[in-house]
Design a protein around this motif. Structure first.
Motif, PDB file in Angstrom:
ATOM      1  N   PRO A  29       0.742  -1.293   0.140  1.00 40.32           N
ATOM      2  CA  PRO A  29       0.073  -0.119  -0.006  1.00 40.32           C
ATOM      3  C   PRO A  29       0.742   1.209  -0.093  1.00 40.32           C
ATOM      4  CG  PRO A  29      -0.017  -0.904   2.184  1.00 40.32           C
ATOM      5  CD  PRO A  29       0.921  -2.079   1.318  1.00 40.32           C
ATOM      6  N   ARG A  30       0.089   2.300  -0.247  1.00 39.49           N
ATOM      7  CA  ARG A  30       1.105   3.676  -0.280  1.00 39.49           C
ATOM      8  C   ARG A  30       1.739   3.852   0.756  1.00 39.49           C
ATOM      9  NH1 ARG A  30      -2.204   8.388  -3.082  1.00 39.49           N
ATOM     10  NH2 ARG A  30      -2.236   6.916  -4.870  1.00 39.49           N
ATOM     11  N   HIS A  31       1.043   3.595   2.068  1.00 38.20           N
ATOM     12  CA  HIS A  31       1.838   3.986   3.160  1.00 38.20           C
ATOM     13  C   HIS A  31       2.630   2.870   3.743  1.00 38.20           C
ATOM     14  CE1 HIS A  31      -2.163   1.581   3.903  1.00 38.20           C
ATOM     15  NE2 HIS A  31      -1.809   1.738   5.444  1.00 38.20           N
ATOM     16  N   TYR A  32       3.042   1.929   3.078  1.00 31.73           N
ATOM     17  CA  TYR A  32       3.933   0.742   3.426  1.00 31.73           C
ATOM     18  C   TYR A  32       5.095   1.427   4.112  1.00 31.73           C
ATOM     19  CZ  TYR A  32       6.864  -3.113   3.679  1.00 31.73           C
ATOM     20  OH  TYR A  32       7.634  -4.132   4.014  1.00 31.73           O
ATOM     21  N   PRO A  33       5.774   2.347   3.841  1.00 33.61           N
ATOM     22  CA  PRO A  33       7.169   2.478   4.501  1.00 33.61           C
ATOM     23  C   PRO A  33       6.733   3.009   5.842  1.00 33.61           C
ATOM     24  CG  PRO A  33       7.000   3.560   2.164  1.00 33.61           C
ATOM     25  CD  PRO A  33       5.842   3.041   2.274  1.00 33.61           C
ATOM     26  N   MET A  34       5.875   3.562   5.970  1.00 36.86           N
ATOM     27  CA  MET A  34       5.391   4.132   7.386  1.00 36.86           C
ATOM     28  C   MET A  34       5.331   3.165   8.300  1.00 36.86           C
ATOM     29  SD  MET A  34       2.393   6.641   8.855  1.00 36.86           S
ATOM     30  CE  MET A  34       1.148   5.482   8.259  1.00 36.86           C
ATOM     31  N   LEU A  35       4.338   2.115   7.806  1.00 41.89           N
ATOM     32  CA  LEU A  35       4.065   0.800   8.604  1.00 41.89           C
ATOM     33  C   LEU A  35       5.329   0.072   8.741  1.00 41.89           C
ATOM     34  CD1 LEU A  35       0.802  -0.476   6.754  1.00 41.89           C
ATOM     35  CD2 LEU A  35       0.886   0.899   8.937  1.00 41.89           C
ATOM     36  N   ALA A  36       6.063  -0.308   7.773  1.00 40.68           N
ATOM     37  CA  ALA A  36       7.295  -0.851   7.913  1.00 40.68           C
ATOM     38  C   ALA A  36       8.343  -0.511   9.071  1.00 40.68           C
ATOM     39  CB  ALA A  36       8.090  -0.961   6.505  1.00 40.68           C
ATOM     40  N   ARG A  37       8.254   1.030   8.887  1.00 47.14           N
ATOM     41  CA  ARG A  37       9.122   1.839   9.784  1.00 47.14           C
ATOM     42  C   ARG A  37       8.616   1.552  11.342  1.00 47.14           C
ATOM     43  NH1 ARG A  37      13.459   3.605  12.335  1.00 47.14           N
ATOM     44  NH2 ARG A  37      13.594   5.501  13.077  1.00 47.14           N
ATOM     45  N   PHE A  38       7.208   1.906  11.644  1.00 49.05           N
ATOM     46  CA  PHE A  38       6.752   1.596  12.835  1.00 49.05           C
ATOM     47  C   PHE A  38       6.853  -0.005  13.242  1.00 49.05           C
ATOM     48  CE2 PHE A  38       3.347   0.732  15.801  1.00 49.05           C
ATOM     49  CZ  PHE A  38       3.293   1.703  16.794  1.00 49.05           C
ATOM     50  N   GLY A  39       6.677  -1.009  12.236  1.00 43.93           N
ATOM     51  CA  GLY A  39       7.137  -2.621  12.815  1.00 43.93           C
ATOM     52  C   GLY A  39       8.473  -2.464  13.146  1.00 43.93           C
ATOM     53  N   ASN A  40       9.396  -1.990  12.531  1.00 47.16           N
ATOM     54  CA  ASN A  40      10.958  -2.174  12.869  1.00 47.16           C
ATOM     55  C   ASN A  40      11.072  -1.481  14.455  1.00 47.16           C
ATOM     56  OD1 ASN A  40      11.720  -3.479  10.869  1.00 47.16           O
ATOM     57  ND2 ASN A  40      12.225  -1.779   9.668  1.00 47.16           N
ATOM     58  N   LEU A  41      10.462  -0.477  14.605  1.00 52.67           N
ATOM     59  CA  LEU A  41      10.449   0.550  15.954  1.00 52.67           C
ATOM     60  C   LEU A  41       9.896  -0.458  17.167  1.00 52.67           C
ATOM     61  CD1 LEU A  41       9.728   4.201  15.180  1.00 52.67           C
ATOM     62  CD2 LEU A  41      11.632   3.364  15.898  1.00 52.67           C
ATOM     63  N   MET A  42       8.610  -1.312  16.748  1.00 49.77           N
ATOM     64  CA  MET A  42       8.201  -2.014  17.617  1.00 49.77           C
ATOM     65  C   MET A  42       9.106  -3.236  18.222  1.00 49.77           C
ATOM     66  SD  MET A  42       4.062  -2.923  16.975  1.00 49.77           S
ATOM     67  CE  MET A  42       4.374  -3.450  15.199  1.00 49.77           C
ATOM     68  N   LEU A  43       9.924  -3.916  17.180  1.00 47.90           N
ATOM     69  CA  LEU A  43      10.646  -4.940  17.420  1.00 47.90           C
ATOM     70  C   LEU A  43      11.853  -4.268  18.446  1.00 47.90           C
ATOM     71  CD1 LEU A  43      11.192  -6.761  14.158  1.00 47.90           C
ATOM     72  CD2 LEU A  43       9.854  -7.344  16.278  1.00 47.90           C
ATOM     73  N   THR A  44      12.250  -3.065  18.125  1.00 45.07           N
ATOM     74  CA  THR A  44      13.541  -2.359  18.904  1.00 45.07           C
ATOM     75  C   THR A  44      12.837  -2.156  20.168  1.00 45.07           C
ATOM     76  OG1 THR A  44      14.520  -1.548  17.067  1.00 45.07           O
ATOM     77  CG2 THR A  44      14.745  -0.469  19.059  1.00 45.07           C
ATOM     78  N   ALA A  45      11.648  -1.616  20.316  1.00 44.99           N
ATOM     79  CA  ALA A  45      11.004  -1.040  21.505  1.00 44.99           C
ATOM     80  C   ALA A  45      10.727  -2.342  22.361  1.00 44.99           C
ATOM     81  CB  ALA A  45       9.681  -0.431  21.314  1.00 44.99           C
ATOM     82  N   SER A  46      10.444  -3.610  21.835  1.00 45.29           N
ATOM     83  CA  SER A  46      10.154  -4.711  22.611  1.00 45.29           C
ATOM     84  C   SER A  46      11.543  -5.260  23.124  1.00 45.29           C
ATOM     85  CB  SER A  46       9.609  -5.848  21.458  1.00 45.29           C
ATOM     86  OG  SER A  46      10.432  -6.334  20.768  1.00 45.29           O
ATOM     87  N   GLN A  47      12.404  -5.176  22.739  1.00 46.39           N
ATOM     88  CA  GLN A  47      13.989  -5.532  23.322  1.00 46.39           C
ATOM     89  C   GLN A  47      13.943  -4.671  24.671  1.00 46.39           C
ATOM     90  OE1 GLN A  47      15.967  -7.624  22.790  1.00 46.39           O
ATOM     91  NE2 GLN A  47      16.004  -8.300  20.606  1.00 46.39           N
ATOM     92  N   ARG A  48      13.334  -3.366  24.718  1.00 45.82           N
ATOM     93  CA  ARG A  48      13.809  -2.405  25.885  1.00 45.82           C
ATOM     94  C   ARG A  48      12.577  -2.263  26.742  1.00 45.82           C
ATOM     95  NH1 ARG A  48      16.201   2.121  21.734  1.00 45.82           N
ATOM     96  NH2 ARG A  48      17.776   0.848  20.913  1.00 45.82           N
ATOM     97  N   SER A  49      11.672  -2.747  26.522  1.00 46.22           N
ATOM     98  CA  SER A  49      10.338  -2.621  27.390  1.00 46.22           C
ATOM     99  C   SER A  49       9.481  -3.810  27.431  1.00 46.22           C
ATOM    100  CB  SER A  49       9.406  -1.432  26.860  1.00 46.22           C
ATOM    101  OG  SER A  49       8.241  -1.470  27.424  1.00 46.22           O
TER     102      SER A  49
END
Length: 473
Positions: free
Chosen positions: A408-428
């Motif tokens: 979808p057109r907004h895929y880059p934003m979704l992918a970026r947030f998904g990567n942030l979730m994985l990083t945040a899950s390591q820390r929280s």
């Protein structure tokens, strides 16, 4: 009612209470995981439940009707919860039969080549627990429990058609296994299609002039090979090791898992996409594990003796049909499991989704519906269950280059947030728990869009701290 509320009602841990007779005879077409759950649910609402299934199960070998039965199968914690809900004490029975019970928070999971996600404490409510066992063993134990129900029995045969009169299903034709008598007909007050990806229901409906829902496909082109090892040292690795990522310079992503199952057997699955096809040659698999996967994969393939030959499987697409979009669907007829939706198998959502769809059937019948009207309320609940797995996995699958045209057109934003979730899950721990609940089909993905969760992801995912931070935000 919101999707999240509907999902919570379906995914409840509370044991079923209502038992009321709504029908004389119910038929379940297919005796796989989905069909067995459906039969258990219907046993509370029908005088008689008949399962039409051509294969027998011995607990050791894959059935012909399950071509991927020799591959790794994952039962998510959400599925384990529904197992124990509908079949009390199933987990201890399975463990006694060799299954491995494990907290998913004690497992090793790696993403995008990073270090393993750090373990967090086991949940006091037990909702992080799953069972590790082979698909034939799980299905055998489940079928044995279903066959102990006094009003459930099995017809060995293959369903060949349905009968519709005045807008409702009245029966099914089938060919008895091993017989030469030809087709037989059995009447029914309710029919469940649990015939899997190969279900011919939509063909039968089309032939009868009944509209069918559109088939949605995502051409994932998943290729995977499973090797079974009799482990020399079963405790040398965690009981579950999972990997999702891509080596530097790779054209496509990779997935894999190492799972300890009954009797010290270890199953190692290596998966690729599109034109990347792991071979069944053991030397090639060991080389692939060494080059492209974290160390536990190569270690697992070296620790012990290989049982049989590595087995491969190719799945061309994920698919779904939203039956709630067809108001003319025959009454007293529903579909469940892979006959409704079939996901990319590397995420292990299939069996758990089927269990939750069976619980949706129970919620529908418990409400005392008018069975002479299409079961659209049931199908709407099923769509909520399917969406809970389909939408997050669809975004994850879009990372594969051969699916770029579907992004979808907004895929880059979704992918970026998904990567942030994985990083945040390591820390929280809180982020990790909420993300896991969605991944394990315990909670609906809507909870990942709540402002408090988004804020926690941004706070923990963007700050410049090492991934092993002990933050509890």
């Amino acid at each position: 009612m919101s999707k999240s509320s509907i999902f919570t009602r379906i995914a409840t841990t509370s044991p079923p209470q209502t038992r009321q007779r709504l029908m004389r005879r119910a038929l379940v077409l297919g005796g796989s995981i989905a069909g067995l759950f459906a039969a258990r649910v219907l046993s509370d609402y029908a005088d008689e439940v008949l399962i039409i299934e051509r294969d027998t199960a011995d607990g050791a070998n894959p059935r012909p009707g399950v071509p991927q039965g020799g591959q790794v199968h994952a039962l998510l914690p959400g599925g384990r919860i529904q197992l124990d809900r509908w079949f009390p004490d199933f987990s201890p029975e399975a463990v006694a039969a060799g299954a491995v019970e494990v907290s998913m928070n004690a497992t090793m999971r790696m993403y995008m080549g990073d270090r393993p996600r750090s373990a967090i404490p086991r949940r006091a409510d037990g909702q992080d627990v799953t069972l590790l066992m082979t698909r034939p063993r799980l299905e055998y134990l489940l079928r044995r429990r279903v066959e102990q129900l006094p009003n459930v029995s099995t017809i060995h045969g293959r369903a060949t058609g349905i009968h519709i009169e005045a807008g409702r299903v009245t029966g099914v034709t089938y060919e008895p296994a091993g017989a030469v008598v030809g087709e037989l007909r059995v009447g029914a007050d309710f029919v469940v299609d649990a015939m899997g990806r190969g279900s011919r229901l939509t063909e039968w409906l089309t032939a009868a002039g009944v509209p069918v829902p559109k088939l949605e496909r995502i051409p994932i082109k998943t290729n995977y090979v499973t090797t079974v090892i009799q482990a020399a040292n079963p405790d040398a690795l965690p009981p579950f090791v999972g990997f999702h990522g891509a080596p530097q310079g790779a054209a496509t992503g990779l997935d894999g898992a190492v799972i300890l199952t009954e009797n010290g057997k270890r199953m190692v699955v290596l998966a690729g996409y599109d034109t990347d096809r792991p071979t069944r040659d053991l030397a090639d698999l060991r080389d692939r594990a060494t080059r492209a996967y974290p160390p536990p994969f190569a270690e697992a393939l070296q620790d012990g003796s290989v049982i049989g030959e590595p087995v491969s499987y190719h799945l061309a697409d994920s698919r779904r049909r939203d039956f709630d979009t067809v108001a003319e669907h025959p009454a007293r007829l529903v579909s469940l499991g892979d006959a409704v939706s079939s996901f990319n198998p590397v995420y292990g959502q299939g069996m758990t989704s089927a269990a939750l769809q069976a619980s949706a059937l129970a919620a529908y019948l418990q409400a005392g519906p008018d069975l002479d009207r299409p079961a659209l309320e049931y199908f709407r609940s099923v769509r909520t269950v399917v969406d809970a797995a389909w939408q997050p996995l669809r975004i994850a699958d879009m990372a594969q280059p051969h699916l770029a045209h579907l992004r979808p057109r907004h895929y880059p934003m979704l992918a970026r947030f998904g990567n942030l979730m994985l990083t945040a899950s390591q820390r929280s721990v809180k982020v990790r728990q909420q993300l896991d609940e969605v991944s394990w089909l315990i909670a609906h993905p809507d909870q990942l869009s709540r402002p408090s969760f988004v804020l926690s992801v941004l706070t923990n995912g963007l700050r410049r701290e090492p991934a092993d931070s002990k933050s509890q935000n």
